[in-house]
Design an enzyme around this catalytic site. Structure first.
Site, PDB file in Angstrom:
ATOM      1  CB  VAL A 149      -9.188  -9.079  12.073  1.00 43.43           C
ATOM      2  CG1 VAL A 149      -8.994  -7.750  11.356  1.00 43.43           C
ATOM      3  CG2 VAL A 149      -9.770 -10.109  11.100  1.00 43.43           C
ATOM      4  CB  ALA A 150      -7.623  -8.065  17.236  1.00 40.74           C
ATOM      5  CD  GLU A 201      -3.696   3.293  15.255  1.00 41.92           C
ATOM      6  OE1 GLU A 201      -2.796   3.146  16.103  1.00 41.92           O
ATOM      7  OE2 GLU A 201      -3.487   3.697  14.096  1.00 41.92           O
ATOM      8  CB  VAL A 225     -13.476  -6.540  11.739  1.00 37.60           C
ATOM      9  CG1 VAL A 225     -12.959  -7.940  11.426  1.00 37.60           C
ATOM     10  CG2 VAL A 225     -12.371  -5.527  11.499  1.00 37.60           C
ATOM     11  CB  ALA A 262       0.387  -7.685  11.613  1.00 36.22           C
ATOM     12  CB  SER A 317     -12.312  -2.335   9.900  1.00 38.11           C
ATOM     13  OG  SER A 317     -11.430  -1.825  10.878  1.00 38.11           O
ATOM     14  CG  HIS A 337      -1.923  -0.635  14.899  1.00 38.92           C
ATOM     15  ND1 HIS A 337      -3.271  -0.667  15.197  1.00 38.92           N
ATOM     16  CD2 HIS A 337      -1.843  -0.612  13.545  1.00 38.92           C
ATOM     17  CE1 HIS A 337      -3.975  -0.666  14.068  1.00 38.92           C
ATOM     18  NE2 HIS A 337      -3.134  -0.622  13.054  1.00 38.92           N
ATOM     19  NE  ARG A 384      -2.015  -1.663   3.568  1.00 40.72           N
ATOM     20  CZ  ARG A 384      -2.447  -1.809   4.818  1.00 40.72           C
ATOM     21  NH1 ARG A 384      -3.652  -1.366   5.159  1.00 40.72           N
ATOM     22  NH2 ARG A 384      -1.672  -2.370   5.736  1.00 40.72           N
ATOM     23  NE  ARG A 423       5.086 -18.018  15.138  1.00 42.43           N
ATOM     24  CZ  ARG A 423       4.646 -19.143  15.651  1.00 42.43           C
ATOM     25  NH1 ARG A 423       4.322 -19.209  16.930  1.00 42.43           N
ATOM     26  NH2 ARG A 423       4.536 -20.241  14.909  1.00 42.43           N
ATOM     27  CE1 TYR A 454      -5.461   2.699  10.121  1.00 45.21           C
ATOM     28  CE2 TYR A 454      -4.332   2.145   8.079  1.00 45.21           C
ATOM     29  CZ  TYR A 454      -5.504   2.429   8.760  1.00 45.21           C
ATOM     30  OH  TYR A 454      -6.698   2.466   8.086  1.00 45.21           O
ATOM     31  CE  LYS A 508       0.770  -2.276   9.435  1.00 45.44           C
ATOM     32  NZ  LYS A 508      -0.437  -2.524  10.276  1.00 45.44           N
ATOM     33  CG  ASP A 560      -3.543  -4.505  13.562  1.00 43.27           C
ATOM     34  OD1 ASP A 560      -4.376  -4.824  14.425  1.00 43.27           O
ATOM     35  OD2 ASP A 560      -3.849  -3.862  12.530  1.00 43.27           O
ATOM     36  CG  LEU A 612     -10.528  -1.620  17.533  1.00 40.90           C
ATOM     37  CD1 LEU A 612      -9.019  -1.814  17.441  1.00 40.90           C
ATOM     38  CD2 LEU A 612     -11.047  -0.774  16.378  1.00 40.90           C
TER      39      LEU A 612
END
Length: 371
Positions: A267-268, A118, A179, A300, A134, A96, A15, A280, A94, A75, A270, A240
């Site tokens: 999906v969570a 986010e 999500v 992630a 999402s 995180h 991206r 991991r 993002y 990212k 990250d 989330l």
């Protein structure tokens, strides 16, 4: 203002945070845009398109970071990028941070003005810059889960929709937000039996109404989660808490009860993961691992697998904020827009978001006290 667009360095992240159209909008506003060569190639945007939009091309990431007052990314920066940080430089991406305390420390030490996509929040509680990713991740969770249920991938050998005379797979979705809703759309479209666990009663009524009873909802509590997880062919973690580490909803003991060859997609991940056995993050190159006979998918940056769609969806919602920051400067834009102010995670060496501060073990400082 000089706006910088470096190429993403996270493995298999294709991206990009600005399209040529976005560069053109910034240039018309009087900004200088510096783009690292190849930054947009993964999303199908050639260097020549950025040049035609008024951007200046840079050969290296260091040149972009050292020149720009505002850095826009997709990212979170990785350790090899930390040395690029400068005091008062604006970073918009993002972050995180709840799952990246080392990054939080680096931002504090270098006194970066760091805004996280986010945690930008609307008055109604929506997350406008997280929503499009999402939506992508929710839809991909079913797509990827269906793939890894195939026997040659190590899965149970179950077709999500079944066939006449054979029951469909059971898809359990924990969390009924953006999500979870998009995962449910995909799973129902493929003919699966879908159960969504959610703690908010109004959200459950919304899902029941929108899907017209085609899925089942259950109140999210340990008893219901344990029973649902045991039945799951595909388990999707879709929980989330903005800015905070994802709560561990599914315990390892619950995972032990799952069917051999079942699949988990969290999906969570990250934000640290909502399933205890997700210990991991994985990559698109090596997306899965097996634990207790269950396939775990823990990529992630899921939307990075469909970068053209993801980039367009993301930049559609970020560009207005980039224009505000570049026109008004950090303080002016943040004071003018309360939603943008909620995106500030670090400023002048302090953590300015309460959930982030708690997650990384730092003191929380009100942003207003730093003006």
């Amino acid at each position: 203002m000089i706006v910088g667009l470096p190429k993403e360095v996270k493995k298999q992240e294709y991206r990009v945070a600005l399209t040529p159209a976005g560069c053109e909008m910034l240039a018309k506003q009087g900004c200088q845009v510096v783009v690292q060569r190849g930054a947009g190639e993964g999303s199908g945007f050639a260097d020549q398109e950025y040049e035609a939009a008024g951007a200046q091309l840079a050969e290296t990431a260091q040149e972009v970071w050292s020149t720009a007052e505002l850095i826009v990314k997709v990212k979170e920066p990785l350790p090899e990028e930390f040395d690029y940080f400068r005091p008062n430089q604006i970073l918009f991406t993002y972050l995180h941070l709840a799952a990246a305390p080392n990054l939080a420390r680096a931002l504090m030490e270098r006194q970066v003005a760091a805004l996280a996509y986010e945690t930008i929040q609307s008055p109604g509680g929506g997350l406008p810059l997280l929503t499009p990713m999402s939506e992508v991740a929710g839809r991909m969770s079913v797509q990827e889960g269906a793939k890894y249920l195939e026997a040659f991938q190590g899965g149970r050998g179950v077709l999500l929709g079944g066939v006449p005379g054979v029951p469909p797979a059971e898809v359990i979705i924990i969390g009924g937000g953006i999500v979870g809703t998009n995962a449910a759309k995909m799973a129902l479209g493929l003919g699966a039996e879908v159960v969504v666990l959610e703690k908010n009663g109004d959200r459950m009524r919304y899902l029941d109404d929108v899907f017209q009873g085609r899925l089942r909802t259950l109140t999210s509590n340990p008893y219901n989660i344990a029973n649902a997880v045991r039945r799951a062919d595909l388990l999707i973690g879709a929980v989330l808490v903005p800015g905070a580490r994802a709560p561990r909803i599914v315990t390892e003991e619950m995972v032990r009860t799952m069917k051999k060859g079942a699949v988990i997609v969290d999906v969570a991940v990250d934000q640290g993961g909502s399933i205890e056995t997700i210990d991991r993050a994985t990559t698109h190159e090596n997306p899965i691992y097996e634990k207790h006979g269950v396939i775990h998918y823990a990529v992630a940056n899921m939307p990075g697998a469909v970068p053209r769609t993801s980039t367009l969806a993301l930049t559609n919602v970020t560009i207005d904020y980039v224009l505000q920051l570049s026109a008004k400067g950090f303080q002016g834009a943040v004071q003018h827009n309360p939603m943008l102010a909620l995106g500030v995670n670090a400023y002048r060496g302090a953590i300015t978001h309460p959930q982030v501060a708690e997650a990384v073990g730092a003191s929380y400082t009100k942003l207003e006290s730093l003006w």
